[in-house]
Write an enzyme that holds these catalytic residues in place. Structure first.
Site, PDB file in Angstrom:
ATOM      1  CG  HIS A 190     -10.785   3.546  -4.451  1.00 48.15           C
ATOM      2  ND1 HIS A 190     -11.163   2.643  -3.497  1.00 48.15           N
ATOM      3  CD2 HIS A 190      -9.878   4.351  -3.832  1.00 48.15           C
ATOM      4  CE1 HIS A 190     -10.519   2.885  -2.371  1.00 48.15           C
ATOM      5  NE2 HIS A 190      -9.719   3.920  -2.547  1.00 48.15           N
ATOM      6  CG  ASP A 193       1.107   6.433  -5.022  1.00 48.28           C
ATOM      7  OD1 ASP A 193       0.197   5.763  -4.487  1.00 48.28           O
ATOM      8  OD2 ASP A 193       2.064   6.886  -4.380  1.00 48.28           O
ATOM      9  CG  ASP A 195      -0.974   7.877   0.279  1.00 50.62           C
ATOM     10  OD1 ASP A 195      -0.059   7.601  -0.521  1.00 50.62           O
ATOM     11  OD2 ASP A 195      -2.120   7.395   0.198  1.00 50.62           O
ATOM     12  CG  ASN A 221      -5.469   8.200   1.041  1.00 45.04           C
ATOM     13  OD1 ASN A 221      -6.672   8.202   1.310  1.00 45.04           O
ATOM     14  ND2 ASN A 221      -4.754   7.094   0.975  1.00 45.04           N
ATOM     15  CB  SER A 222      -8.886   8.063  -2.747  1.00 43.52           C
ATOM     16  OG  SER A 222      -8.046   7.731  -3.810  1.00 43.52           O
ATOM     17  CG  ASP A 233      -0.966   2.331  -3.970  1.00 42.63           C
ATOM     18  OD1 ASP A 233      -1.096   2.880  -5.078  1.00 42.63           O
ATOM     19  OD2 ASP A 233      -1.411   2.786  -2.904  1.00 42.63           O
ATOM     20  CD  GLU A 259      -3.992   6.800  -6.860  1.00 40.53           C
ATOM     21  OE1 GLU A 259      -3.725   5.712  -6.289  1.00 40.53           O
ATOM     22  OE2 GLU A 259      -4.255   7.841  -6.258  1.00 40.53           O
ATOM     23  NE  ARG A 315      -7.064   4.180  -6.296  1.00 40.07           N
ATOM     24  CZ  ARG A 315      -6.477   4.261  -5.111  1.00 40.07           C
ATOM     25  NH1 ARG A 315      -5.541   3.372  -4.763  1.00 40.07           N
ATOM     26  NH2 ARG A 315      -6.789   5.219  -4.283  1.00 40.07           N
ATOM     27  CB  SER A 367      -0.891  -0.026   1.252  1.00 39.34           C
ATOM     28  OG  SER A 367      -1.263   1.276   1.636  1.00 39.34           O
ATOM     29  N   GLY A 368       0.471   2.218  -0.841  1.00 43.62           N
ATOM     30  CA  GLY A 368       1.161   3.506  -0.836  1.00 43.62           C
ATOM     31  C   GLY A 368       0.946   4.245   0.478  1.00 43.62           C
ATOM     32  CG  LEU A 369      -2.538   5.170   3.935  1.00 44.50           C
ATOM     33  CD1 LEU A 369      -2.366   6.670   4.088  1.00 44.50           C
ATOM     34  CD2 LEU A 369      -3.991   4.772   4.208  1.00 44.50           C
ATOM     35  CE  LYS A 393      -2.019   9.206  -3.423  1.00 44.48           C
ATOM     36  NZ  LYS A 393      -2.210   7.750  -3.452  1.00 44.48           N
TER      37      LYS A 393
END
Ligand code: SPV
Ligand code: MG
Length: 559
Positions: A200, A98, A69, A133-134, A96, A125, A169, A57-59, A131
């Site tokens: 997502h 990103d 992130d 975080n979403s 991930d 994504e 993504r 995971s990127g986060l 980026k």
């Protein structure tokens, strides 16, 4: 639940690369679960738990490095973490990626570097670099569809591993563009060569994901991240024909809670009292990082690797024959010339370079309180035997070792000679108990007798080429070449054979009542060679009160 994945691979004859296995998981009809990890240790935990694949995971990789992130960690810094994760595991890793760390050119370079590290797949994504975080803030700008399609194409065109997967993504739902835009983008990315679509959502309900899945049908595998709609029953995703679920951040979140709790506790109490049982043992760290493999390799590659630094003393039994003397302590703590037997034994070990001694306790275990020993307990000592006590010590053994009964004393050279003997499993054998000699036919101890490839002639000392052919009580005592004195050496390879034998005995129910001779017999049945190192006296064991007198004299003559 689907079939165990390794069975699935075997059934489908897929034993190939991590990327081939991940591709299989994407397409196979069973729902696949991919669990988050953020470094080598967490990745290994995910694999050991049984997950079929890992989400890098990127986060959480960012968070574990103490940064946001937001592409604050550079892509090469992330790559370095991924290399550790990949080296530490055998299951596929989905990274991930990103937004791909730049434009098509940066992304294709990333793809080549990931393939070089046996990463199975990357997800990118359709947002802008750097980026965010979403789940932070409101709508975020999306990438141009054409630009993102070019990135996917560049990645697919440059992957050196044909099984590597690129997952596109779609952030249209997260950014409030609605279902039609999400579908339009997914279709374009699929046409550009994406191997799967990650759709997502940050809604607390799965509705928009399930609606998307219905519209999408089976055009390409669908991957989801139900972090926000976590309350959804997993069966709904199965019914929606989802290919893969990513549990995206739960190991890092669990670790945070655990670390905060333990830090607070230790800070407040200024002490470690009361924490030990709630955390992994130091030994667990050694185990998960593969120390055992290093010990074995040392056994193979270092000449001194076969020199045992570890000793195990089996001292769980009371020694009933000694009656009163063992009312409040086990036999090994009876004093011989002012010192407990065990202290003398440990000193013998230490003097010979066996510095790390583990004592298996059972009866009156609190009485075994020597400094400088480790202890493990066989709390079922009343209903089990030597093999079960040895099994209790095995998790702590990760290399060559010496195993000894707790009620013996021997002259210095006996152990030194044993340590120098070659062979993966070597038993010290007292030739006084050979056929025709006074001890032969002493049926009370018949079980410790052995038959060897050659008898002792006096010239064999240290020769190291004699094997134990049979262990008691499988042959007539009159055929014995000697008696095992309760002292044996195992190389790292010997330890692994021993571990396997004990595990097999535990599995078939024969471990609990077995003595060590039964374990030796099992080792032989498994093809292991047992070597004999002859001694002629110069040791004794304590069974009854008279032995204690002998021990006192023995000790004053030894050293
Ligand atoms: C991540 O784990 O870094 C992800 C998933 O990208 S999410 O945080 O849900 O965006
Ligand atoms: Mg991410």
């Amino acid at each position: 639940m689907g079939v165990n994945v390794s069975q699935r691979w075997v059934a489908e004859d897929i034993v190939a690369s991590k990327s081939a296995r991940f591709r299989y998981l994407l397409h196979d009809p069973a729902l696949t679960f991919v669990m988050e990890a953020h470094n080598g240790l967490s990745a290994r935990i995910v694999e050991e738990t049984g997950f079929e694949a890992i989400w890098a995971s990127g986060l959480t990789i960012s968070a574990s490095l103490g940064v946001r992130d937001n592409n604050e960690a550079s892509w090469t810094q992330v790559l370095e973490i991924l290399e550790f994760m990949s080296d530490a595991t055998t299951v596929p890793i989905l990274v991930d990626g990103d937004t791909g760390y730049g434009n098509f050119n940066n992304f294709r370079r990333l793809v080549r570097k990931l393939c070089a590290r046996q990463i199975a797949a990357v997800c990118i994504e359709d947002k802008l670099f750097p980026k965010t975080n979403s789940f932070i803030g409101s709508a975020q700008p999306l990438a141009e569809i054409d630009e993102f399609c070019g990135k996917i194409k560049a990645g697919k065109d440059s992957q050196p591993d044909e099984d590597f997967s690129i997952i596109a993504r779609v952030e249209a739902l997260v950014s409030g563009w609605g279902a039609d835009e999400a579908l339009r983008r997914a279709e374009a990315y699929h046409a550009a060569g994406a191997d799967a679509i990650l759709i997502h959502s940050k809604s607390a309900k799965p509705d928009e994901i399930l609606a998307f899945a219905r519209e999408w049908g089976d055009r390409a595998p669908l991957v989801i991240v139900p972090t926000m709609y976590y309350a959804t029953p997993t069966q709904w995703f199965r019914d929606a024909n989802i290919s893969t679920i990513i549990w995206a951040n739960h190991n890092l979140r669990a670790a945070m809670t655990a670390m905060q709790g333990i830090s607070r506790h230790i800070f407040e109490h200024q002490s470690l009292v009361g924490v030990e049982n709630d955390i992994a043992a130091v030994r667990d760290i050694f185990d998960i990082t593969g120390n055992r493999e290093l010990r074995e390799a040392e056994g193979r590659y270092l000449s001194e690797g076969n020199a045992p630094a570890q000793g195990v003393v089996l001292a769980a039994s009371r020694g009933d024959e000694l009656a009163e003397l063992t009312r409040d302590r086990p036999k090994c703590m009876i004093e011989v010339q002012g010192q407990p037997l065990l202290r003398r034994l440990v000193k013998s070990f230490n003097d010979a370079g066996v510095s790390d001694v583990t004592v298996v306790r059972g009866y009156r275990k609190e009485a075994i309180d020597l400094p400088s020993i480790d202890t493990v307990d066989n709390d079922a000592f009343e209903t089990t035997g030597e093999a079960a006590s040895l099994q209790a010590a095995m998790p702590g053994i990760d290399g060559a070792c010496v195993i000894s009964f707790g009620d013996i004393l021997f002259r210095k050279y006996v152990l030194e000679q044993l340590l120098e003997a070659s062979g993966d499993i070597v038993l010290a054998i007292d030739a006084r108990f050979a056929r025709g000699r006074p001890g032969a036919g002493d049926t009370s101890r018949a079980v410790d007798l052995v038959r060897c490839s050659e008898s002792y002639t006096g010239a064999f000392l240290g020769a190291g080429s004699i094997t134990v052919e049979q262990v008691g009580p499988d042959f007539a005592p009159m055929l014995a070449d000697g008696r095992w004195i309760g002292l044996a050496k195992f190389s790292a390879r010997g330890v692994e054979a021993l571990r396997a034998a004990l595990e097999a005995m535990a599995a078939d129910g024969t471990l609990a009542n077995a003595d060590l001779m039964a374990v030796f017999s099992r080792l032989q049945a498994g093809g292991a060679a047992l070597h004999a190192e002859y001694v002629y006296g110069d040791w004794l064991d304590i069974h009854e009160t008279a032995d204690l007198l002998n021990a006192g004299q023995f000790w004053s003559r030894s050293a």
